[in-house]
Design a protein around this motif. Structure first.
Motif, PDB file in Angstrom:
ATOM      1  N   GLU A 199       0.602  -1.395  -0.023  1.00  0.00           N
ATOM      2  CA  GLU A 199      -0.002  -0.050   0.105  1.00  0.00           C
ATOM      3  C   GLU A 199       0.985   1.316  -0.121  1.00  0.00           C
ATOM      4  O   GLU A 199       1.785   1.303   0.684  1.00  0.00           O
ATOM      5  CB  GLU A 199      -0.813   0.052   1.261  1.00  0.00           C
ATOM      6  CG  GLU A 199      -1.841  -1.079   1.194  1.00  0.00           C
ATOM      7  CD  GLU A 199      -2.458  -1.114   2.647  1.00  0.00           C
ATOM      8  OE1 GLU A 199      -2.254  -0.280   3.605  1.00  0.00           O
ATOM      9  OE2 GLU A 199      -3.327  -2.054   3.024  1.00  0.00           O
ATOM     10  N   ILE A 200       0.440   2.337  -0.750  1.00  0.00           N
ATOM     11  CA  ILE A 200       1.072   3.530  -0.801  1.00  0.00           C
ATOM     12  C   ILE A 200      -0.183   4.684  -0.501  1.00  0.00           C
ATOM     13  O   ILE A 200      -1.127   4.603  -1.387  1.00  0.00           O
ATOM     14  CB  ILE A 200       1.812   3.752  -1.875  1.00  0.00           C
ATOM     15  CG1 ILE A 200       2.660   2.856  -2.310  1.00  0.00           C
ATOM     16  CG2 ILE A 200       2.499   5.258  -1.893  1.00  0.00           C
ATOM     17  CD1 ILE A 200       3.525   3.144  -3.615  1.00  0.00           C
TER      18      ILE A 200
ATOM     19  N   GLN B 198       2.972   7.360   2.861  1.00  0.00           N
ATOM     20  CA  GLN B 198       3.480   6.017   3.611  1.00  0.00           C
ATOM     21  C   GLN B 198       3.320   4.726   2.821  1.00  0.00           C
ATOM     22  O   GLN B 198       2.366   4.506   1.984  1.00  0.00           O
ATOM     23  CB  GLN B 198       2.621   6.031   4.718  1.00  0.00           C
ATOM     24  CG  GLN B 198       3.033   4.696   5.546  1.00  0.00           C
ATOM     25  CD  GLN B 198       2.251   4.604   6.974  1.00  0.00           C
ATOM     26  OE1 GLN B 198       2.514   5.502   7.881  1.00  0.00           O
ATOM     27  NE2 GLN B 198       1.285   3.801   6.870  1.00  0.00           N
ATOM     28  N   LEU B 199       4.666   4.186   2.601  1.00  0.00           N
ATOM     29  CA  LEU B 199       4.646   2.905   2.108  1.00  0.00           C
ATOM     30  C   LEU B 199       4.326   1.769   2.940  1.00  0.00           C
ATOM     31  O   LEU B 199       4.754   1.608   4.203  1.00  0.00           O
ATOM     32  CB  LEU B 199       5.876   2.673   1.148  1.00  0.00           C
ATOM     33  CG  LEU B 199       6.098   0.893   1.088  1.00  0.00           C
ATOM     34  CD1 LEU B 199       5.269   0.613  -0.440  1.00  0.00           C
ATOM     35  CD2 LEU B 199       7.631   1.129   0.461  1.00  0.00           C
ATOM     36  N   ARG B 200       3.633   0.769   2.771  1.00  0.00           N
ATOM     37  CA  ARG B 200       3.442  -0.263   3.553  1.00  0.00           C
ATOM     38  C   ARG B 200       3.489  -1.527   2.867  1.00  0.00           C
ATOM     39  O   ARG B 200       2.637  -1.853   1.946  1.00  0.00           O
ATOM     40  CB  ARG B 200       1.875  -0.253   4.512  1.00  0.00           C
ATOM     41  CG  ARG B 200       1.673  -1.312   5.511  1.00  0.00           C
ATOM     42  CD  ARG B 200       0.617  -1.125   6.088  1.00  0.00           C
ATOM     43  NE  ARG B 200       0.067  -2.605   6.846  1.00  0.00           N
ATOM     44  CZ  ARG B 200      -0.828  -3.341   6.267  1.00  0.00           C
ATOM     45  NH1 ARG B 200      -0.983  -3.162   5.004  1.00  0.00           N
ATOM     46  NH2 ARG B 200      -0.794  -4.695   6.852  1.00  0.00           N
TER      47      ARG B 200
ATOM     48  N   GLU C 168      14.533  10.213   1.901  1.00  0.00           N
ATOM     49  CA  GLU C 168      14.394  11.006   3.465  1.00  0.00           C
ATOM     50  C   GLU C 168      13.187  10.481   4.356  1.00  0.00           C
ATOM     51  O   GLU C 168      12.468  11.264   4.801  1.00  0.00           O
ATOM     52  CB  GLU C 168      13.998  12.586   3.091  1.00  0.00           C
ATOM     53  CG  GLU C 168      15.297  13.076   2.321  1.00  0.00           C
ATOM     54  CD  GLU C 168      15.040  14.713   2.014  1.00  0.00           C
ATOM     55  OE1 GLU C 168      14.077  15.436   2.375  1.00  0.00           O
ATOM     56  OE2 GLU C 168      16.025  14.963   1.210  1.00  0.00           O
ATOM     57  N   GLY C 169      13.144   9.000   4.156  1.00  0.00           N
ATOM     58  CA  GLY C 169      11.973   8.552   5.069  1.00  0.00           C
ATOM     59  C   GLY C 169      12.579   7.770   6.176  1.00  0.00           C
ATOM     60  O   GLY C 169      13.959   8.068   6.552  1.00  0.00           O
ATOM     61  N   GLU C 170      11.925   6.881   6.927  1.00  0.00           N
ATOM     62  CA  GLU C 170      12.222   6.154   8.011  1.00  0.00           C
ATOM     63  C   GLU C 170      11.529   4.803   7.810  1.00  0.00           C
ATOM     64  O   GLU C 170      10.467   4.509   7.387  1.00  0.00           O
ATOM     65  CB  GLU C 170      11.457   6.825   9.139  1.00  0.00           C
ATOM     66  CG  GLU C 170      11.732   6.232  10.518  1.00  0.00           C
ATOM     67  CD  GLU C 170      10.959   6.612  11.752  1.00  0.00           C
ATOM     68  OE1 GLU C 170      10.825   6.107  12.594  1.00  0.00           O
ATOM     69  OE2 GLU C 170      10.287   7.635  11.545  1.00  0.00           O
ATOM     70  N   LEU C 171      12.565   4.049   8.091  1.00  0.00           N
ATOM     71  CA  LEU C 171      12.355   2.388   7.948  1.00  0.00           C
ATOM     72  C   LEU C 171      11.981   1.869   9.430  1.00  0.00           C
ATOM     73  O   LEU C 171      12.522   1.885  10.169  1.00  0.00           O
ATOM     74  CB  LEU C 171      13.601   1.446   7.465  1.00  0.00           C
ATOM     75  CG  LEU C 171      13.358   0.024   7.225  1.00  0.00           C
ATOM     76  CD1 LEU C 171      12.269  -0.205   6.144  1.00  0.00           C
ATOM     77  CD2 LEU C 171      14.692  -0.493   6.808  1.00  0.00           C
TER      78      LEU C 171
ATOM     79  N   PRO D 228       7.505   5.856   6.119  1.00  0.00           N
ATOM     80  CA  PRO D 228       6.918   7.177   5.606  1.00  0.00           C
ATOM     81  C   PRO D 228       7.972   7.828   4.942  1.00  0.00           C
ATOM     82  O   PRO D 228       9.186   7.797   5.285  1.00  0.00           O
ATOM     83  CB  PRO D 228       6.729   7.918   7.137  1.00  0.00           C
ATOM     84  CG  PRO D 228       7.117   6.879   8.151  1.00  0.00           C
ATOM     85  CD  PRO D 228       7.569   5.694   7.494  1.00  0.00           C
ATOM     86  N   PHE D 229       7.554   8.911   3.889  1.00  0.00           N
ATOM     87  CA  PHE D 229       8.655   9.404   3.000  1.00  0.00           C
ATOM     88  C   PHE D 229       7.865  10.543   2.445  1.00  0.00           C
ATOM     89  O   PHE D 229       6.479  10.892   2.570  1.00  0.00           O
ATOM     90  CB  PHE D 229       9.204   8.533   2.246  1.00  0.00           C
ATOM     91  CG  PHE D 229       8.006   8.048   1.035  1.00  0.00           C
ATOM     92  CD1 PHE D 229       8.002   8.633  -0.233  1.00  0.00           C
ATOM     93  CD2 PHE D 229       7.415   6.894   1.538  1.00  0.00           C
ATOM     94  CE1 PHE D 229       7.055   8.319  -1.318  1.00  0.00           C
ATOM     95  CE2 PHE D 229       6.330   6.444   0.247  1.00  0.00           C
ATOM     96  CZ  PHE D 229       6.414   7.242  -1.040  1.00  0.00           C
TER      97      PHE D 229
END
Length: 161
Positions: free
Chosen positions: A93-94, A102-104, A132-135, A151-152
Motif C-alpha cells: 500500500e502507498i 507512507q509505504l506499507r 528522506e524516509g524512516e524504515l 513514511p517518506f
C-alpha cells in the motif's frame, strides 16, 4: 543463482518505471499502481507465486526521482518475503499523508530472524534514506508475518529541460 535473480528483479523494476513513465501522456509522473502491478507480476513469474494472494493499493502518482527508489524498495521487500517468509498473502500500500506518503508492505509469513543483515535490506535502508524516509520493521505479535512501514516525502528536483 540467487544473486543473479536479485539483480534481474532490480533491473526489471527500474525498467518498469521507465515503461510507466513513457506509456502515459505526462512524462513527469509515474503511476505507482501500474508500476507496482507490473513489478508484482514479474516477481510472481520469477518466484512461481501465481497462486499467492496479493493486495495492492498503490493508486498514487509521484515524480521519477521518487518513483525509482520507491519501486526498488517494493521490489526488495516483496522479493524478500517470497524468498524467505513463505507467505500466503502480501499487501503493498502507498497512501498520501499530510506530510507526504507512507509505504506499507506486509506479509503473513514466517517473519525475519535478523533485520540487520542481507544485501537486500541494506539496499532498502539506503533507498529509504534517499527518500528522506524512516524504515520501521515490525513483527506480528504471533511471530507470523512482518510489516514494513516507510513514511517518506516526494523528492523535489529542478525542472528538467
Amino acid at each position: 543463482r540467487e544473486a543473479l535473480i536479485a539483480i534481474k528483479t532490480r533491473v526489471r523494476a527500474m525498467t518498469t518505471i521507465q515503461e510507466s513513465l513513457y506509456s502515459g501522456g505526462d512524462h513527469t509522473v509515474v503511476s505507482m499502481q501500474t508500476c507496482t502491478s507490473r513489478i508484482i507480476d514479474h516477481l510472481k513469474s520469477v518466484f512461481d507465486a501465481w497462486g499467492m494472494d496479493f493486495h495492492l493499493d498503490t493508486d498514487v502518482k509521484v515524480n521519477l526521482e521518487t518513483a525509482m527508489p520507491l519501486a526498488l524498495i517494493i521490489n526488495e521487500l516483496v522479493s524478500n518475503s517470497l524468498k524467505h517468509a513463505s507467505p500466503r498473502r502480501i499487501e503493498v500500500e502507498i497512501r498520501e499523508q499530510d506530510s507526504g506518503y507512507q509505504l506499507r508492505v506486509a506479509d503473513d509469513g514466517t517473519g525475519l530472524k535478523d533485520v540487520k543483515t542481507g544485501t537486500g535490506l541494506k539496499l532498502v535502508r539506503t533507498l529509504v534514506d534517499q527518500l528522506e524516509g524512516e524504515l520501521k520493521i515490525l513483527t506480528m505479535e504471533d511471530s507470523r508475518g512482518r510489516e514494513v512501514i516507510v513514511p517518506f516525502r516526494e523528492l523535489e528536483y529542478r525542472r528538467r529541460t
